[in-house]
Design a protein around this motif. Structure first.
Motif, PDB file in Angstrom:
ATOM      1  N   ARG A 202      56.882  30.006  20.335  1.00 51.74           N
ATOM      2  CA  ARG A 202      56.448  30.990  21.325  1.00 51.74           C
ATOM      3  C   ARG A 202      55.290  31.830  20.781  1.00 51.74           C
ATOM      4  O   ARG A 202      54.322  32.099  21.495  1.00 51.74           O
ATOM      5  CB  ARG A 202      57.622  31.888  21.709  1.00 51.74           C
ATOM      6  CG  ARG A 202      57.299  32.909  22.804  1.00 51.74           C
ATOM      7  CD  ARG A 202      58.525  33.734  23.150  1.00 51.74           C
ATOM      8  NE  ARG A 202      58.240  34.726  24.169  1.00 51.74           N
ATOM      9  CZ  ARG A 202      59.107  35.633  24.607  1.00 51.74           C
ATOM     10  NH1 ARG A 202      60.341  35.654  24.114  1.00 51.74           N
ATOM     11  NH2 ARG A 202      58.768  36.506  25.536  1.00 51.74           N
ATOM     12  N   MET A 203      55.390  32.237  19.523  1.00 52.59           N
ATOM     13  CA  MET A 203      54.305  33.009  18.906  1.00 52.59           C
ATOM     14  C   MET A 203      52.980  32.246  18.957  1.00 52.59           C
ATOM     15  O   MET A 203      51.937  32.793  19.314  1.00 52.59           O
ATOM     16  CB  MET A 203      54.632  33.305  17.436  1.00 52.59           C
ATOM     17  CG  MET A 203      55.733  34.305  17.183  1.00 52.59           C
ATOM     18  SD  MET A 203      56.089  34.331  15.384  1.00 52.59           S
ATOM     19  CE  MET A 203      57.362  35.580  15.302  1.00 52.59           C
ATOM     20  N   VAL A 204      53.050  30.966  18.557  1.00 54.05           N
ATOM     21  CA  VAL A 204      51.834  30.181  18.396  1.00 54.05           C
ATOM     22  C   VAL A 204      51.258  29.719  19.730  1.00 54.05           C
ATOM     23  O   VAL A 204      50.047  29.774  19.953  1.00 54.05           O
ATOM     24  CB  VAL A 204      52.106  28.976  17.470  1.00 54.05           C
ATOM     25  CG1 VAL A 204      50.880  28.070  17.386  1.00 54.05           C
ATOM     26  CG2 VAL A 204      52.494  29.461  16.075  1.00 54.05           C
ATOM     27  N   THR A 205      52.113  29.238  20.632  1.00 52.81           N
ATOM     28  CA  THR A 205      51.606  28.646  21.873  1.00 52.81           C
ATOM     29  C   THR A 205      51.443  29.642  23.008  1.00 52.81           C
ATOM     30  O   THR A 205      50.617  29.447  23.899  1.00 52.81           O
ATOM     31  CB  THR A 205      52.531  27.502  22.343  1.00 52.81           C
ATOM     32  OG1 THR A 205      53.833  28.032  22.629  1.00 52.81           O
ATOM     33  CG2 THR A 205      52.644  26.424  21.284  1.00 52.81           C
ATOM     34  N   VAL A 206      52.231  30.711  22.985  1.00 50.81           N
ATOM     35  CA  VAL A 206      52.156  31.706  24.064  1.00 50.81           C
ATOM     36  C   VAL A 206      51.510  33.015  23.577  1.00 50.81           C
ATOM     37  O   VAL A 206      50.924  33.752  24.345  1.00 50.81           O
ATOM     38  CB  VAL A 206      53.566  31.995  24.649  1.00 50.81           C
ATOM     39  CG1 VAL A 206      53.473  32.948  25.835  1.00 50.81           C
ATOM     40  CG2 VAL A 206      54.241  30.694  25.080  1.00 50.81           C
ATOM     41  N   GLY A 207      51.629  33.278  22.274  1.00 49.07           N
ATOM     42  CA  GLY A 207      51.030  34.484  21.726  1.00 49.07           C
ATOM     43  C   GLY A 207      51.865  35.725  21.928  1.00 49.07           C
ATOM     44  O   GLY A 207      51.334  36.820  22.146  1.00 49.07           O
ATOM     45  N   GLU A 208      53.188  35.561  21.846  1.00 52.76           N
ATOM     46  CA  GLU A 208      54.056  36.723  22.033  1.00 52.76           C
ATOM     47  C   GLU A 208      55.370  36.522  21.287  1.00 52.76           C
ATOM     48  O   GLU A 208      55.746  35.403  20.934  1.00 52.76           O
ATOM     49  CB  GLU A 208      54.327  36.974  23.513  1.00 52.76           C
ATOM     50  CG  GLU A 208      55.074  35.854  24.208  1.00 52.76           C
ATOM     51  CD  GLU A 208      55.230  36.061  25.713  1.00 52.76           C
ATOM     52  OE1 GLU A 208      54.345  36.705  26.306  1.00 52.76           O
ATOM     53  OE2 GLU A 208      56.221  35.559  26.277  1.00 52.76           O
ATOM     54  N   VAL A 209      56.066  37.661  21.045  1.00 50.75           N
ATOM     55  CA  VAL A 209      57.374  37.638  20.402  1.00 50.75           C
ATOM     56  C   VAL A 209      58.222  38.735  21.018  1.00 50.75           C
ATOM     57  O   VAL A 209      57.696  39.775  21.438  1.00 50.75           O
ATOM     58  CB  VAL A 209      57.251  37.843  18.874  1.00 50.75           C
ATOM     59  CG1 VAL A 209      56.713  39.232  18.531  1.00 50.75           C
ATOM     60  CG2 VAL A 209      58.576  37.591  18.175  1.00 50.75           C
ATOM     61  N   GLU A 210      59.517  38.490  21.098  1.00 51.31           N
ATOM     62  CA  GLU A 210      60.420  39.505  21.647  1.00 51.31           C
ATOM     63  C   GLU A 210      60.795  40.495  20.553  1.00 51.31           C
ATOM     64  O   GLU A 210      61.256  40.112  19.474  1.00 51.31           O
ATOM     65  CB  GLU A 210      61.676  38.854  22.214  1.00 51.31           C
ATOM     66  CG  GLU A 210      62.618  39.848  22.890  1.00 51.31           C
ATOM     67  CD  GLU A 210      63.813  39.180  23.529  1.00 51.31           C
ATOM     68  OE1 GLU A 210      64.929  39.735  23.418  1.00 51.31           O
ATOM     69  OE2 GLU A 210      63.643  38.098  24.134  1.00 51.31           O
ATOM     70  N   ALA A 211      60.596  41.786  20.838  1.00 46.24           N
ATOM     71  CA  ALA A 211      60.940  42.844  19.886  1.00 46.24           C
ATOM     72  C   ALA A 211      62.442  43.124  19.936  1.00 46.24           C
ATOM     73  O   ALA A 211      63.160  42.621  20.808  1.00 46.24           O
ATOM     74  CB  ALA A 211      60.146  44.106  20.199  1.00 46.24           C
ATOM     75  N   VAL A 212      62.906  43.966  19.011  1.00 40.03           N
ATOM     76  CA  VAL A 212      64.337  44.241  18.911  1.00 40.03           C
ATOM     77  C   VAL A 212      64.905  44.935  20.144  1.00 40.03           C
ATOM     78  O   VAL A 212      66.107  44.842  20.419  1.00 40.03           O
ATOM     79  CB  VAL A 212      64.654  45.086  17.658  1.00 40.03           C
ATOM     80  CG1 VAL A 212      64.524  44.250  16.402  1.00 40.03           C
ATOM     81  CG2 VAL A 212      63.781  46.327  17.587  1.00 40.03           C
ATOM     82  N   ASP A 213      64.057  45.612  20.913  1.00 37.69           N
ATOM     83  CA  ASP A 213      64.542  46.302  22.104  1.00 37.69           C
ATOM     84  C   ASP A 213      64.415  45.448  23.364  1.00 37.69           C
ATOM     85  O   ASP A 213      64.681  45.915  24.463  1.00 37.69           O
ATOM     86  CB  ASP A 213      63.796  47.626  22.296  1.00 37.69           C
ATOM     87  CG  ASP A 213      62.323  47.432  22.624  1.00 37.69           C
ATOM     88  OD1 ASP A 213      61.810  46.295  22.469  1.00 37.69           O
ATOM     89  OD2 ASP A 213      61.670  48.414  23.040  1.00 37.69           O
ATOM     90  N   GLY A 214      64.004  44.190  23.192  1.00 43.84           N
ATOM     91  CA  GLY A 214      63.865  43.281  24.326  1.00 43.84           C
ATOM     92  C   GLY A 214      62.487  43.269  24.944  1.00 43.84           C
ATOM     93  O   GLY A 214      62.201  42.427  25.801  1.00 43.84           O
ATOM     94  N   SER A 215      61.621  44.175  24.527  1.00 46.60           N
ATOM     95  CA  SER A 215      60.253  44.172  25.051  1.00 46.60           C
ATOM     96  C   SER A 215      59.459  43.025  24.434  1.00 46.60           C
ATOM     97  O   SER A 215      59.877  42.433  23.431  1.00 46.60           O
ATOM     98  CB  SER A 215      59.566  45.512  24.758  1.00 46.60           C
ATOM     99  OG  SER A 215      59.462  45.729  23.364  1.00 46.60           O
TER     100      SER A 215
END
Length: 257
Positions: A202-215
């Motif tokens: 997800r990080m590499v192909t979409v450019g995002e990661v889920e934070a600890v608070d769900g954001s």
């Protein structure tokens, strides 16, 4: 969607000391494309660094200098309020030592990455970030600096004309601000290989990661780190490689080495 088709995979290695062995460097150096090799300050004795550089050279893995505080007892994970001149000298010393060892094996230090508490400090600490950048520029201004996106370290490096490399962490939890959750907090390190591998894709192909608070935190990633000292590090690194391959992402060193 970012639709990124290549990424570097790095790991911290060379962190054993004397009879105290940490991690499975031999197995990791079959899986990663860049090796953040300890320089003897936070971890690593000379014999370990020689062996690690030798193996990296044999495998065609890029060698990076993982510079840190002089803190063997705390594994470099305790902040040290150093004068900038002292930190500059320490980083320069570590760079020269590891590069000399690497060159004796037909390779060379091809990038620099701060370790542990120093890595986290130079996200915001302008004086220490400037000291690290100045040391790298003095040693070899062609060396890229690996760091957290948005950090003052990468900003200072870019200001000096150094190449910057944006790093994401496969097995570390993120805050909503895009920084790493402190290791003192529960859940700071993720140990499930399947979860880690999916996060990386997800990080590499979409450019995002889920934070600890769900954001959702937006990331731009040039290199992904798998911590070599984490339990199950080899299993995690293998899962990440397999999942990236399945997603059509080429894993290769950002240095071109």
């Amino acid at each position: 969607m970012v639709d990124q088709r290549s990424v570097d995979l790095n790991a911290d290695v060379g962190e054993s000391f004397g009879r105290w062995e940490l991690g499975d460097d031999d197995a990791l150096l079959h899986l990663v494309t860049s090796a953040n090799v300890a320089c003897g300050f936070h971890a690593g004795d000379p014999a370990t660094l020689v062996a690690t550089c030798s193996t990296a050279a044999e495998r065609g893995v890029a060698v990076g200098a993982q510079v840190g505080y002089a803190d063997l007892g705390g594994f470099g994970r305790r902040f040290i309020d150093m004068a900038p001149e002292e930190l500059y000298a320490d980083v320069l010393y570590q760079l020269g030592a590891l590069d000399g060892i690497a060159r004796s094996h037909g390779t060379a230090v091809s990038y620099v990455k701060p370790h542990g508490a120093l890595y986290n400090a130079v996200v915001h600490h302008e004086e220490q970030a400037a000291a690290v950048v100045r040391a790298v520029a003095a040693y070899d201004p062609a060396l890229p600096l690996l760091g957290l996106p948005g950090s003052v370290l990468l900003a200072a490096a870019a200001g000096r004309g150094l190449r910057t490399v944006r790093e994401a962490f496969a097995d570390r939890a993120y805050t909503p601000a895009g920084t790493l959750v402190s290791r003192r907090e529960p859940g700071a390190v993720i140990h499930d290989p399947d979860v880690v591998a999916e996060r990386v894709v997800r990080m590499v192909t979409v450019g995002e990661v889920e934070a600890v608070d769900g954001s959702v935190v937006t990331l731009e990633v040039d290199s992904v780190c798998v911590h070599g000292d984490s339990p199950g590090a080899v299993t995690i690194a293998r899962a990440v490689r397999e999942r990236l391959d399945a997603a059509g992402v080429t894993v290769r060193a950002f240095t071109g080495g």
